[in-house]
Design a protein around this motif. Structure first.
Motif, PDB file in Angstrom:
ATOM      1  N   VAL A 116       0.844  -1.209   0.000  1.00 16.37           N
ATOM      2  CA  VAL A 116       0.000   0.000   0.000  1.00 16.37           C
ATOM      3  C   VAL A 116       0.875   1.253   0.000  1.00 16.37           C
ATOM      4  O   VAL A 116       0.613   2.214  -0.738  1.00 16.37           O
ATOM      5  CB  VAL A 116      -0.938  -0.001   1.226  1.00 16.37           C
ATOM      6  CG1 VAL A 116      -1.675   1.330   1.352  1.00 16.37           C
ATOM      7  CG2 VAL A 116      -1.934  -1.149   1.129  1.00 16.37           C
ATOM      8  N   MET A 117       1.925   1.247   0.808  1.00 18.43           N
ATOM      9  CA  MET A 117       2.832   2.393   0.879  1.00 18.43           C
ATOM     10  C   MET A 117       3.514   2.643  -0.466  1.00 18.43           C
ATOM     11  O   MET A 117       3.607   3.781  -0.936  1.00 18.43           O
ATOM     12  CB  MET A 117       3.878   2.155   1.958  1.00 18.43           C
ATOM     13  CG  MET A 117       4.892   3.277   2.114  1.00 18.43           C
ATOM     14  SD  MET A 117       6.177   2.853   3.314  1.00 18.43           S
ATOM     15  CE  MET A 117       7.009   1.485   2.470  1.00 18.43           C
ATOM     16  N   PHE A 118       3.986   1.573  -1.117  1.00 19.69           N
ATOM     17  CA  PHE A 118       4.607   1.733  -2.431  1.00 19.69           C
ATOM     18  C   PHE A 118       3.623   2.345  -3.426  1.00 19.69           C
ATOM     19  O   PHE A 118       3.995   3.190  -4.256  1.00 19.69           O
ATOM     20  CB  PHE A 118       5.086   0.377  -2.959  1.00 19.69           C
ATOM     21  CG  PHE A 118       6.390  -0.097  -2.370  1.00 19.69           C
ATOM     22  CD1 PHE A 118       7.453   0.773  -2.204  1.00 19.69           C
ATOM     23  CD2 PHE A 118       6.552  -1.426  -1.996  1.00 19.69           C
ATOM     24  CE1 PHE A 118       8.660   0.337  -1.669  1.00 19.69           C
ATOM     25  CE2 PHE A 118       7.751  -1.868  -1.461  1.00 19.69           C
ATOM     26  CZ  PHE A 118       8.808  -0.993  -1.298  1.00 19.69           C
ATOM     27  N   ARG A 119       2.378   1.929  -3.360  1.00 16.99           N
ATOM     28  CA  ARG A 119       1.368   2.449  -4.280  1.00 16.99           C
ATOM     29  C   ARG A 119       1.138   3.945  -4.052  1.00 16.99           C
ATOM     30  O   ARG A 119       0.966   4.716  -5.001  1.00 16.99           O
ATOM     31  CB  ARG A 119       0.069   1.656  -4.124  1.00 16.99           C
ATOM     32  CG  ARG A 119      -0.914   1.842  -5.260  1.00 16.99           C
ATOM     33  CD  ARG A 119      -2.124   0.946  -5.111  1.00 16.99           C
ATOM     34  NE  ARG A 119      -1.818  -0.446  -5.416  1.00 16.99           N
ATOM     35  CZ  ARG A 119      -1.872  -1.446  -4.540  1.00 16.99           C
ATOM     36  NH1 ARG A 119      -2.219  -1.217  -3.292  1.00 16.99           N
ATOM     37  NH2 ARG A 119      -1.593  -2.679  -4.911  1.00 16.99           N
ATOM     38  N   GLN A 120       1.168   4.355  -2.787  1.00 14.76           N
ATOM     39  CA  GLN A 120       1.014   5.779  -2.478  1.00 14.76           C
ATOM     40  C   GLN A 120       2.198   6.576  -3.005  1.00 14.76           C
ATOM     41  O   GLN A 120       2.026   7.676  -3.558  1.00 14.76           O
ATOM     42  CB  GLN A 120       0.889   5.959  -0.957  1.00 14.76           C
ATOM     43  CG  GLN A 120      -0.417   5.422  -0.382  1.00 14.76           C
ATOM     44  CD  GLN A 120      -0.421   5.411   1.146  1.00 14.76           C
ATOM     45  OE1 GLN A 120       0.637   5.473   1.788  1.00 14.76           O
ATOM     46  NE2 GLN A 120      -1.605   5.308   1.733  1.00 14.76           N
ATOM     47  N   TRP A 121       3.396   6.043  -2.839  1.00 19.19           N
ATOM     48  CA  TRP A 121       4.576   6.737  -3.363  1.00 19.19           C
ATOM     49  C   TRP A 121       4.491   6.904  -4.882  1.00 19.19           C
ATOM     50  O   TRP A 121       4.851   7.953  -5.416  1.00 19.19           O
ATOM     51  CB  TRP A 121       5.841   5.948  -3.012  1.00 19.19           C
ATOM     52  CG  TRP A 121       6.274   6.083  -1.589  1.00 19.19           C
ATOM     53  CD1 TRP A 121       5.804   6.978  -0.669  1.00 19.19           C
ATOM     54  CD2 TRP A 121       7.265   5.304  -0.930  1.00 19.19           C
ATOM     55  NE1 TRP A 121       6.444   6.803   0.530  1.00 19.19           N
ATOM     56  CE2 TRP A 121       7.354   5.783   0.412  1.00 19.19           C
ATOM     57  CE3 TRP A 121       8.092   4.251  -1.313  1.00 19.19           C
ATOM     58  CZ2 TRP A 121       8.236   5.246   1.343  1.00 19.19           C
ATOM     59  CZ3 TRP A 121       8.973   3.712  -0.381  1.00 19.19           C
ATOM     60  CH2 TRP A 121       9.045   4.212   0.928  1.00 19.19           C
ATOM     61  N   ASP A 122       4.027   5.875  -5.558  1.00 19.07           N
ATOM     62  CA  ASP A 122       3.910   5.955  -7.005  1.00 19.07           C
ATOM     63  C   ASP A 122       2.945   7.064  -7.407  1.00 19.07           C
ATOM     64  O   ASP A 122       3.230   7.848  -8.313  1.00 19.07           O
ATOM     65  CB  ASP A 122       3.436   4.605  -7.567  1.00 19.07           C
ATOM     66  CG  ASP A 122       3.072   4.681  -9.035  1.00 19.07           C
ATOM     67  OD1 ASP A 122       3.970   4.968  -9.848  1.00 19.07           O
ATOM     68  OD2 ASP A 122       1.891   4.468  -9.368  1.00 19.07           O
ATOM     69  N   ALA A 123       1.790   7.144  -6.745  1.00 15.97           N
ATOM     70  CA  ALA A 123       0.797   8.160  -7.080  1.00 15.97           C
ATOM     71  C   ALA A 123       1.314   9.566  -6.812  1.00 15.97           C
ATOM     72  O   ALA A 123       1.032  10.505  -7.559  1.00 15.97           O
ATOM     73  CB  ALA A 123      -0.494   7.913  -6.291  1.00 15.97           C
ATOM     74  N   GLN A 124       2.096   9.715  -5.750  1.00 15.46           N
ATOM     75  CA  GLN A 124       2.593  11.035  -5.377  1.00 15.46           C
ATOM     76  C   GLN A 124       3.811  11.452  -6.189  1.00 15.46           C
ATOM     77  O   GLN A 124       3.938  12.616  -6.575  1.00 15.46           O
ATOM     78  CB  GLN A 124       2.975  11.048  -3.893  1.00 15.46           C
ATOM     79  CG  GLN A 124       1.796  10.967  -2.943  1.00 15.46           C
ATOM     80  CD  GLN A 124       2.252  10.807  -1.498  1.00 15.46           C
ATOM     81  OE1 GLN A 124       3.406  10.520  -1.224  1.00 15.46           O
ATOM     82  NE2 GLN A 124       1.325  10.979  -0.574  1.00 15.46           N
ATOM     83  N   PRO A 165     -10.595  -3.317  -2.072  1.00 17.12           N
ATOM     84  CA  PRO A 165      -9.149  -3.478  -1.861  1.00 17.12           C
ATOM     85  C   PRO A 165      -8.414  -2.192  -2.211  1.00 17.12           C
ATOM     86  O   PRO A 165      -8.918  -1.351  -2.978  1.00 17.12           O
ATOM     87  CB  PRO A 165      -8.784  -4.616  -2.829  1.00 17.12           C
ATOM     88  CG  PRO A 165      -9.873  -4.634  -3.851  1.00 17.12           C
ATOM     89  CD  PRO A 165     -11.115  -4.178  -3.153  1.00 17.12           C
ATOM     90  N   ASP A 166      -7.222  -2.044  -1.673  1.00 24.58           N
ATOM     91  CA  ASP A 166      -6.490  -0.789  -1.857  1.00 24.58           C
ATOM     92  C   ASP A 166      -6.180  -0.496  -3.314  1.00 24.58           C
ATOM     93  O   ASP A 166      -6.153   0.672  -3.721  1.00 24.58           O
ATOM     94  CB  ASP A 166      -5.178  -0.836  -1.054  1.00 24.58           C
ATOM     95  CG  ASP A 166      -4.410   0.462  -1.151  1.00 24.58           C
ATOM     96  OD1 ASP A 166      -4.823   1.441  -0.507  1.00 24.58           O
ATOM     97  OD2 ASP A 166      -3.419   0.513  -1.899  1.00 24.58           O
ATOM     98  N   TRP A 167      -5.971  -1.541  -4.128  1.00 22.65           N
ATOM     99  CA  TRP A 167      -5.547  -1.303  -5.501  1.00 22.65           C
ATOM    100  C   TRP A 167      -6.608  -0.610  -6.352  1.00 22.65           C
ATOM    101  O   TRP A 167      -6.281  -0.045  -7.398  1.00 22.65           O
ATOM    102  CB  TRP A 167      -5.086  -2.606  -6.174  1.00 22.65           C
ATOM    103  CG  TRP A 167      -5.994  -3.791  -6.047  1.00 22.65           C
ATOM    104  CD1 TRP A 167      -5.852  -4.845  -5.189  1.00 22.65           C
ATOM    105  CD2 TRP A 167      -7.195  -4.071  -6.800  1.00 22.65           C
ATOM    106  NE1 TRP A 167      -6.874  -5.748  -5.354  1.00 22.65           N
ATOM    107  CE2 TRP A 167      -7.708  -5.313  -6.339  1.00 22.65           C
ATOM    108  CE3 TRP A 167      -7.857  -3.402  -7.821  1.00 22.65           C
ATOM    109  CZ2 TRP A 167      -8.867  -5.882  -6.852  1.00 22.65           C
ATOM    110  CZ3 TRP A 167      -9.027  -3.964  -8.344  1.00 22.65           C
ATOM    111  CH2 TRP A 167      -9.515  -5.189  -7.855  1.00 22.65           C
TER     112      TRP A 167
END
Length: 492
Positions: free
Chosen positions: A189-197, A356-358
């Motif tokens: 989840v954290m990696f996905r947030q970094w990608d979006a930001q 789900p988070d994705w």
């Protein structure tokens, strides 16, 4: 020793001076090299490989081993010396991978999925100097892509651990505790947030490294429930690695990760997650100018998850279906898919289970952005139609307003600002277009996304072509030359 040696006559054999040179500098003994080859072969699922010191001596004397030995030796020496040591550098014939390994038509089995993800992520981490890994791959398209992906729908035995493996895991205690599994999932989840930001360029290698660690865990005896959760984590990480690779322009690498993610999602028994992976593949095909392939992939996703995907996921799939139809120049089917996306999205808040988070990225802003891009694309396909541009404008404006309040999705904000700029250009409003493009440029300087950079440049090129004498357009091109030069490389 089946499969571990070649067959050439003694008259043809000469000592392999290149292999001898690398071997001598490595400091390994023949026995140590043999053990490393056997261990790597088992990791790849090539359990028939059984190498010993006499076999290594024959390679040094000039015998050509069969695949996958040359590829394994290349990897081992590359890791040893910290540089790319190609098969040819070892004096061996060029490695010709079978189509099932080098392309996307891969075996749909759990152990081979784990081995292939592990092999590919390791190669990516070790060899991903810009373009090296990508140039060794080729994009699949048309039937060579669609037909293998259709096997996602073919029922296969469950991904449960074999009875003996499950029992072994229970005897030794769970290899992973529930808190450890929870931490793995929260890291994704954290990696996905970094990608979006921050865009795909900043943390791509970290995601690939985490993916490789998960494949190591999948090779250990685990209870069935743990195995399924690990496959789900692997699927999400592989999809994210593919998405980040797509974002920085590594298209063949991205496709390979997407394919591996779909395999892992199937092993996890997670059909909605598989449909999401297929939607990412579809988006890539639209980007590459292959909307027919994109539509086939979306239809596979819809059919495979029709009985279990949440309204938010189904709405996202309809929105991607609309994008495909728009780029195919089919306005009637595009408009219908847009309506279906909007209608289905209204049910998202009433869904009984948490998404789900994705799929949580697919917000109201994302819905408006996708649908506005569909109408914008229709406008271009229809010869810069002002009617479709006017349909795109209010949706795009709403997406820009919503993303402007969302600090977590800066890349999406930039992409929709660029989309708004293209709509203004279609409506012959270059002054407003440059305002949007300059705002997107200010975000692009903070977000490592080659996709954002490329779209700004293309929009500026269109503005120059149509309104090149305008002072605002000249100023935009000057700012691009300073802040986003063509030679800028995205970090991978």
């Amino acid at each position: 020793m089946g499969g571990s040696g070649g067959s050439v006559t003694n008259a043809e054999k000469r000592p392999n001076e290149l292999l001898n040179s690398w071997f001598m500098r490595s400091g390994w003994s023949k026995g140590e090299l043999a053990r490393q080859v056997n261990r790597r072969a088992r990791q790849l699922g090539a359990n028939h490989i059984s190498t010993d010191t006499s076999r290594v001596r024959r390679w040094l004397d000039g015998e050509n081993p069969r695949e996958p030995i040359p590829r394994i030796l290349s990897e081992l020496f590359s890791e040893r010396f910290g540089c790319v040591v190609a098969v040819e550098d070892l004096g061996l014939r060029a490695a010709h991978q079978a189509p099932s390994v080098s392309g996307v038509d891969l075996p749909w089995t759990g152990p081979q999925t784990v081995a292939l993800i592990g092999e590919f992520s390791r190669s990516d981490l070790m060899l991903a100097r810009r373009g090296f890994l990508g140039s060794s791959l080729a994009l699949a398209a048309g039937p060579s892509l669609i037909e293998p992906m259709q096997r996602w729908l073919v029922p296969t035995p469950g991904a449960a651990a074999p009875p003996d493996q499950d029992a072994a895991a229970q005897r030794r205690g769970n290899r992973l505790s529930k808190p450890e599994l929870d931490l793995l999932e929260s890291t994704t989840v954290m990696f996905r947030q970094w990608d979006a930001q921050c865009g795909g360029g900043l943390r791509r290698k970290a995601v690939v490294g985490q993916l490789h660690e998960v494949t190591d865990l999948l090779q250990e005896p685990q209870p069935e429930s743990t195995t399924r959760r690990l496959f789900k984590v692997a699927a999400e990480l592989a999809e994210l690695a593919g998405w980040m690779s797509y974002d920085v322009g590594l298209q063949p690498t991205a496709q390979k990760y997407f394919v591996l993610a779909l395999h892992a999602a199937k092993e996890a028994g997670d059909k909605p997650l598989g449909s999401y992976v297929l939607s990412s593949m579809s988006r890539q095909m639209i980007h590459l100018g292959r909307p027919e392939d994109a539509l086939e992939l979306i239809h596979l996703a819809q059919y495979g998850s029709r009985d279990c995907a949440s309204p938010r996921t189904q709405a996202m799939l309809y929105a991607m279906e609309a994008r495909a139809y728009a780029n195919m120049g089919q306005p009637g089917k595009c408009k219908r898919a847009v309506r279906m996306a909007e209608d289905t999205f209204t049910d998202a808040d009433d869904w009984d289970e948490p998404d789900p988070d994705w799929i949580r990225f697919f917000s109201e802003a994302e819905l408006h952005g996708e649908n506005s891009h569909s109408f914008r694309d229709l406008a271009y396909v229809a010869g810069r139609s002002p009617a479709y541009a006017s349909m795109a404008e209010p949706l795009m404006q709403r997406a820009v307003e919503l993303f402007g309040k969302d600090a977590e999705h800066q890349r999406s904000y930039a992409l929709n600002l660029i989309g708004m700029a293209t709509v203004h250009l279609l409506q012959k409003e270059p002054e407003q277009a440059t305002v949007m493009a300059k705002e997107a440029l200010s975000i692009a300087r903070k977000v490592r996304s080659e996709r954002v950079n490329t779209r700004i440049r293309k929009t500026a090129d269109t503005a120059v072509r149509d309104f090149g004498d305008l002072a605002e357009v000249i100023d935009l091109t000057d700012q691009l030359a300073v802040h986003l030069p063509e030679t800028a490389e995205a970090a991978v």
